[in-house]
Design a protein around this motif. Structure first.
Motif, PDB file in Angstrom:
ATOM      1  N   THR A   1       0.861  -1.187   0.000  1.00 42.96           N
ATOM      2  CA  THR A   1       0.000   0.000   0.000  1.00 42.96           C
ATOM      3  C   THR A   1       0.886   1.221   0.000  1.00 42.96           C
ATOM      4  OG1 THR A   1      -0.058  -0.261   2.378  1.00 42.96           O
ATOM      5  CG2 THR A   1      -2.000  -0.975   1.156  1.00 42.96           C
TER       6      THR A   1
ATOM      7  N   SER B   1       3.720   2.936   2.752  1.00 45.05           N
ATOM      8  CA  SER B   1       3.562   2.753   4.192  1.00 45.05           C
ATOM      9  C   SER B   1       4.819   2.085   4.754  1.00 45.05           C
ATOM     10  CB  SER B   1       2.320   1.909   4.482  1.00 45.05           C
ATOM     11  OG  SER B   1       2.550   0.576   4.106  1.00 45.05           O
TER      12      SER B   1
ATOM     13  N   ASN C   1       5.272  -0.472   6.677  1.00 42.74           N
ATOM     14  CA  ASN C   1       5.251  -1.925   6.502  1.00 42.74           C
ATOM     15  C   ASN C   1       5.595  -2.306   5.075  1.00 42.74           C
ATOM     16  OD1 ASN C   1       4.667  -2.725   9.063  1.00 42.74           O
ATOM     17  ND2 ASN C   1       2.429  -2.757   8.758  1.00 42.74           N
TER      18      ASN C   1
ATOM     19  N   VAL D   1      -1.858  -1.733  -4.164  1.00 38.26           N
ATOM     20  CA  VAL D   1      -3.284  -2.040  -4.152  1.00 38.26           C
ATOM     21  C   VAL D   1      -4.120  -0.763  -4.262  1.00 38.26           C
ATOM     22  CG1 VAL D   1      -5.105  -3.302  -2.933  1.00 38.26           C
ATOM     23  CG2 VAL D   1      -2.750  -4.007  -2.695  1.00 38.26           C
ATOM     24  N   TYR D   2      -3.610   0.319  -3.741  1.00 36.96           N
ATOM     25  CA  TYR D   2      -4.335   1.579  -3.855  1.00 36.96           C
ATOM     26  C   TYR D   2      -4.603   1.928  -5.317  1.00 36.96           C
ATOM     27  CZ  TYR D   2      -4.095   3.056   1.009  1.00 36.96           C
ATOM     28  OH  TYR D   2      -4.276   3.157   2.362  1.00 36.96           O
TER      29      TYR D   2
ATOM     30  N   PRO E   1      -7.423  -1.406  -7.000  1.00 40.68           N
ATOM     31  CA  PRO E   1      -8.244  -2.060  -5.955  1.00 40.68           C
ATOM     32  C   PRO E   1      -8.968  -3.319  -6.438  1.00 40.68           C
ATOM     33  CG  PRO E   1      -9.213   0.023  -6.632  1.00 40.68           C
ATOM     34  CD  PRO E   1      -7.872  -0.043  -7.270  1.00 40.68           C
TER      35      PRO E   1
ATOM     36  N   ALA F   1      -7.307  -6.543  -5.594  1.00 36.77           N
ATOM     37  CA  ALA F   1      -7.421  -6.961  -4.198  1.00 36.77           C
ATOM     38  C   ALA F   1      -8.561  -7.945  -4.021  1.00 36.77           C
ATOM     39  CB  ALA F   1      -7.626  -5.733  -3.313  1.00 36.77           C
TER      40      ALA F   1
ATOM     41  N   VAL G   1      -7.133 -10.195  -1.146  1.00 34.31           N
ATOM     42  CA  VAL G   1      -6.178  -9.456  -0.325  1.00 34.31           C
ATOM     43  C   VAL G   1      -6.906  -8.878   0.889  1.00 34.31           C
ATOM     44  CG1 VAL G   1      -4.621  -7.490  -0.261  1.00 34.31           C
ATOM     45  CG2 VAL G   1      -4.772  -8.895  -2.321  1.00 34.31           C
ATOM     46  N   ILE G   2      -6.369  -9.165   2.069  1.00 34.13           N
ATOM     47  CA  ILE G   2      -6.927  -8.575   3.284  1.00 34.13           C
ATOM     48  C   ILE G   2      -5.799  -7.866   4.024  1.00 34.13           C
ATOM     49  CG2 ILE G   2      -8.035  -9.033   5.492  1.00 34.13           C
ATOM     50  CD1 ILE G   2      -9.825  -9.652   3.194  1.00 34.13           C
ATOM     51  N   ALA G   3      -4.877  -8.683   4.483  1.00 31.09           N
ATOM     52  CA  ALA G   3      -3.763  -8.142   5.249  1.00 31.09           C
ATOM     53  C   ALA G   3      -2.659  -7.735   4.280  1.00 31.09           C
ATOM     54  CB  ALA G   3      -3.256  -9.193   6.222  1.00 31.09           C
ATOM     55  N   LEU G   4      -2.046  -6.669   4.585  1.00 32.57           N
ATOM     56  CA  LEU G   4      -0.980  -6.172   3.722  1.00 32.57           C
ATOM     57  C   LEU G   4       0.225  -5.822   4.577  1.00 32.57           C
ATOM     58  CD1 LEU G   4      -2.989  -3.868   1.289  1.00 32.57           C
ATOM     59  CD2 LEU G   4      -1.848  -6.017   0.723  1.00 32.57           C
ATOM     60  N   PRO G   5       1.408  -5.913   4.095  1.00 33.14           N
ATOM     61  CA  PRO G   5       1.751  -6.399   2.750  1.00 33.14           C
ATOM     62  C   PRO G   5       1.511  -7.905   2.621  1.00 33.14           C
ATOM     63  CG  PRO G   5       3.597  -5.310   3.848  1.00 33.14           C
ATOM     64  CD  PRO G   5       2.574  -5.529   4.872  1.00 33.14           C
TER      65      PRO G   5
ATOM     66  N   ASP H   1      -0.872  -5.024   8.335  1.00 31.24           N
ATOM     67  CA  ASP H   1      -2.114  -4.344   8.685  1.00 31.24           C
ATOM     68  C   ASP H   1      -3.222  -4.845   7.764  1.00 31.24           C
ATOM     69  OD1 ASP H   1      -1.883  -2.904   6.242  1.00 31.24           O
ATOM     70  OD2 ASP H   1      -0.474  -1.557   7.248  1.00 31.24           O
TER      71      ASP H   1
ATOM     72  N   LEU I   1      -8.244  -4.928   3.339  1.00 25.86           N
ATOM     73  CA  LEU I   1      -9.673  -4.919   3.630  1.00 25.86           C
ATOM     74  C   LEU I   1     -10.239  -3.517   3.450  1.00 25.86           C
ATOM     75  CD1 LEU I   1     -11.847  -6.886   4.857  1.00 25.86           C
ATOM     76  CD2 LEU I   1     -11.355  -5.787   7.023  1.00 25.86           C
TER      77      LEU I   1
END
Lengths: 106, 583
Positions: A24, A27, A29, A56-57, A60, A63, A68-72, B123, B127
């Motif tokens: 994302t 960020s 992470n 992913v931004y 989308p 995703a 995709v839920i948790a990133l990275p 994170d 979602l």
């Protein structure tokens, strides 16, 4: 869907690692995950990996397709079974296990 | 946000800013919550497996999309979207079509611990992005996350999850979407993973209890910040049209009252009730032992109502409708005609079909759909088989209350099992009803007859007399009972008494005429006697008169003779003398 072409093109070599890393933007992470993963790949999979980094931004819809839920999140498409790894890839042992890289010297 | 702001301004006419609500469109729920769920805030819906969480949330989205023009996103963590669409298709919700029309958007989130390895900090941005994308793509106003706690099964790091969920709910608020988050009930907690800590604006608890093998769904608003709400447990029903909640205890005694009357369908019963029948919107109880004709009275009432072109809804909890129609034909009632005309509707169900509350919900629904002016519940007694007396009474209180609010006249029938306690009725609802007719068996002289009493009838003059209640081929009729020295006489004893009285009258009449004739005869005899006496008297009188006349005559003759003699003696010299004597 440009990345799919790349995958199929590289499927000829069986031991090539095809991986997608979902991040994302910039960020902390994500940044850590990119650098950690690159380090591992350079160390263990030099010249036999294809890594695609997807923000992913920006896409989308992907995703949803890739759950995709948790990133990275890293998806290993080949070789072998598809594997999903989440996190900033700081746990090197788990990353290697997850990617099924036999590192004898670990 | 912009759209929601403009909407807020449109709705907000009051100077005081109160909580905006998003109507759910679910029957009853909006009443319980005072208008719907908190707009632009997340609501937690929790309950055990199979308590209807998913159904409630899907209905919230579907009704929002269809009735309130608020598109919605369904993010499911349990069921695949296709499965979900099939599951709710039975409720008439076409999710696929709604999705094609961009009214809703479904996203199935699949997380499996076995497929995912955690390699460090992460994170749940994925979602957020998916949800944000779905919301933006259809400009959604409503969101459902069903059941987000499944993430706890897929991801190990609880610390991260909790922090992310907290962030998610805050983010949903920022987005201004009205959200439902479902959660599975945990031990001693509302949800297994303590979601109630994060979603605290509105919490709805769903419950599915089985008591005596009969299940009842219940709903309770555990909290609702910034809003009044019903705090009781409200039963609800999931049927082919979705969820229906019953706001059962809105017990205010501020019903509109009318003094209009409605006929009982039996003229002689009306007569006992001041000649006009029941009050419109009142409640009537018919109680009696088995086979006393309670259903017949109810059917007569229904018939009378339908003949006045009003609607009647007949809840048959004992007999199938066809049987009632057939049986009533034997007392000259054609209910079939009214059924065909759409004025009479039967609603038949075994009491044991579901719990009391569910029955109440079903009854409510049926009434609201059919909009009758009269409701008959035949009988209420059978409800005791599925609940305690207290529960049954509670249910009936609610029902009567609802019906009186709607100005619907209701007639209950109740079976009295024991004559000893029938002054109170089994359901102890006699204090609730306005008019109570009691049919009592009068057993005497080797036969059983029915006596009808008006036990009470609020606000009208009513007869205190026992009437014999006769069911014949031509219908129902009330006959004055005979009260004689031996007590109340009914049936053949009454008939016998009537015959006996008639005989007495005949004999009496005969005796009278005989006496009359004798008098006439006597009078004739006496009259003839009087006549003979009269004639006798006349003859005696005549005799007497004759004596007098003779004497007079003799006197005159004597006088004449004397004068003649005197004149002869004096000669004709004294001529003046005879003149003087003549005078």
């Amino acid at each position: 869907m440009a990345e799919k072409k790349g995958v199929s093109g590289l499927k000829k070599r069986k031991d090539i690692y095809v991986m997608r890393l979902f991040v994302t933007g910039a960020s902390p992470n994500s940044a850590r995950a990119i650098s950690n993963l690159k380090k591992i790949c350079e160390e263990y999979l030099k010249d036999r990996y294809e890594l695609e980094i997807i923000d992913v931004y920006q896409q989308p819809a992907i995703a949803i397709d890739e759950q995709v839920i948790a990133l990275p999140m890293l998806i290993k498409k080949s070789p072998g079974m598809e594997r999903k790894l989440i996190g900033d890839m700081s746990d090197k042992l788990k990353v290697l296990k997850g990617l099924e890289i036999n590192a004898v010297n670990l | 946000m912009k759209t929601s702001n403009s909407k807020k301004q449109k709705n907000d006419n009051k100077p005081l800013l109160t909580l905006q609500k998003a109507p759910t469109g679910i029957a009853g729920l909006d009443e319980v919550t005072g208008g719907g769920l908190p707009k632009g805030r997340p609501t937690l819906v929790c309950g055990e497996a199979g308590s209807g969480k998913t159904m409630l949330s899907i209905e919230f989205i579907v009704r929002g999309a269809m009735q309130f023009n608020e598109p919605g996103v369904i993010m499911t963590f349990e069921e695949q979207t296709e499965e979900l669409a099939v599951n709710v298709a039975s409720l008439g919700f076409d999710l696929q079509k709604l999705q094609a029309d961009k009214k809703i958007k479904m996203d199935y989130v699949h997380v499996s611990r076995s497929e995912i390895r955690e390699t460090g900090e992460y994170d749940l941005d994925g979602l957020f992005i998916r949800l944000g994308y779905a919301i933006d793509s259809i400009k959604a106003k409503r969101v459902v996350l069903d059941t987000i706690e499944n993430l706890f099964g897929g991801l190990k790091n609880k610390g991260i999850l909790r922090a992310e969920l907290r962030r998610l709910f805050a983010w949903l608020k920022d987005k201004g979407v009205t959200a439902i988050i479902t959660g599975e009930r945990g031990d001693g907690k509302l949800t297994r993973h303590g979601l109630e800590e994060y979603v605290s604006d509105c919490v709805i608890l769903l419950d599915h209890r089985v008591v005596n093998q009969i299940s009842t769904r219940r709903m309770r608003i555990v909290k609702y910040r910034g809003s009044l709400h019903g705090t009781n447990e409200y039963p609800f029903l999931i049927d082919e049209e979705g969820i229906a909640v019953l706001p059962v205890t809105s017990l205010k005694l501020d019903k509109g009252i009318t003094s209009d009357r409605i006929s009982s369908g039996i003229p002689s019963v009306d007569e006992m009730l001041g000649g006009k029948g029941f009050y419109k919107g009142s409640s009537i109880l018919i109680s009696g032992t088995a086979g006393t004709g309670k259903t017949s009275i109810a059917a007569n009432f229904a018939d009378g109502v339908c003949r006045n072109n009003a609607r009647c809804l007949y809840f048959a909890f004992e007999e199938p409708p066809q049987q009632i129609v057939r049986n009533m034909r034997s007392i000259n009632l054609n209910l079939d005609k009214h059924v065909k005309a759409g004025l009479l509707k039967f609603f038949a169900a075994r009491p044991t079909l579901y719990g009391l509350e569910m029955h109440l919900v079903a009854v409510h629904k049926a009434i609201q759909q059919f909009k009758p002016s009269v409701v008959i519940i035949d009988p209420i007694t059978n409800f005791v088989s599925i609940g305690s007396l207290r529960e049954v009474k509670n249910m009936l209180v609610r029902l009567i209350d609802f019906l009186q609010n709607e100005q619907i006249t209701v007639m209950f029938t109740a079976l009295t099992l024991n004559d000893m306690v029938n002054d109170q009725t089994d359901e102890a609802i006699s204090s609730l009803v306005d008019t109570w007719l009691l049919i009592k068996d009068i057993e005497w002289n080797g036969e059983r007859n029915r006596g009808l009493y008006v036990m009470k009838s609020r606000g009208m003059k009513h007869s205190n007399q026992v009437r014999e209640f006769v069911i014949s081929d031509s219908g129902l009729e009330l006959i004055d009972v005979y009260i004689g020295p031996d007590g109340i006489l009914t049936g053949s004893a009454r008939e016998a008494q009537v015959i006996q009285e008639e005989t007495g009258v005949a004999i009496h009449n005969y005796a009278l005429s005989r006496k009359d004739r004798e008098i006439i005869r006597k009078r004739k005899v006496l009259e003839s006697k009087i006549a003979s006496l009269n004639s006798e008297f006349e003859s005696v009188e005549e005799e007497l008169n004759k004596v007098y006349e003779e004497e007079e005559l003799r006197k005159q003759i004597l006088n004449k003779n004397r004068e003649t003699i005197q004149s002869i003696r004096r000669g004709s010299e004294n001529k003046d003398e005879p003149k003087n004597t003549g005078k």
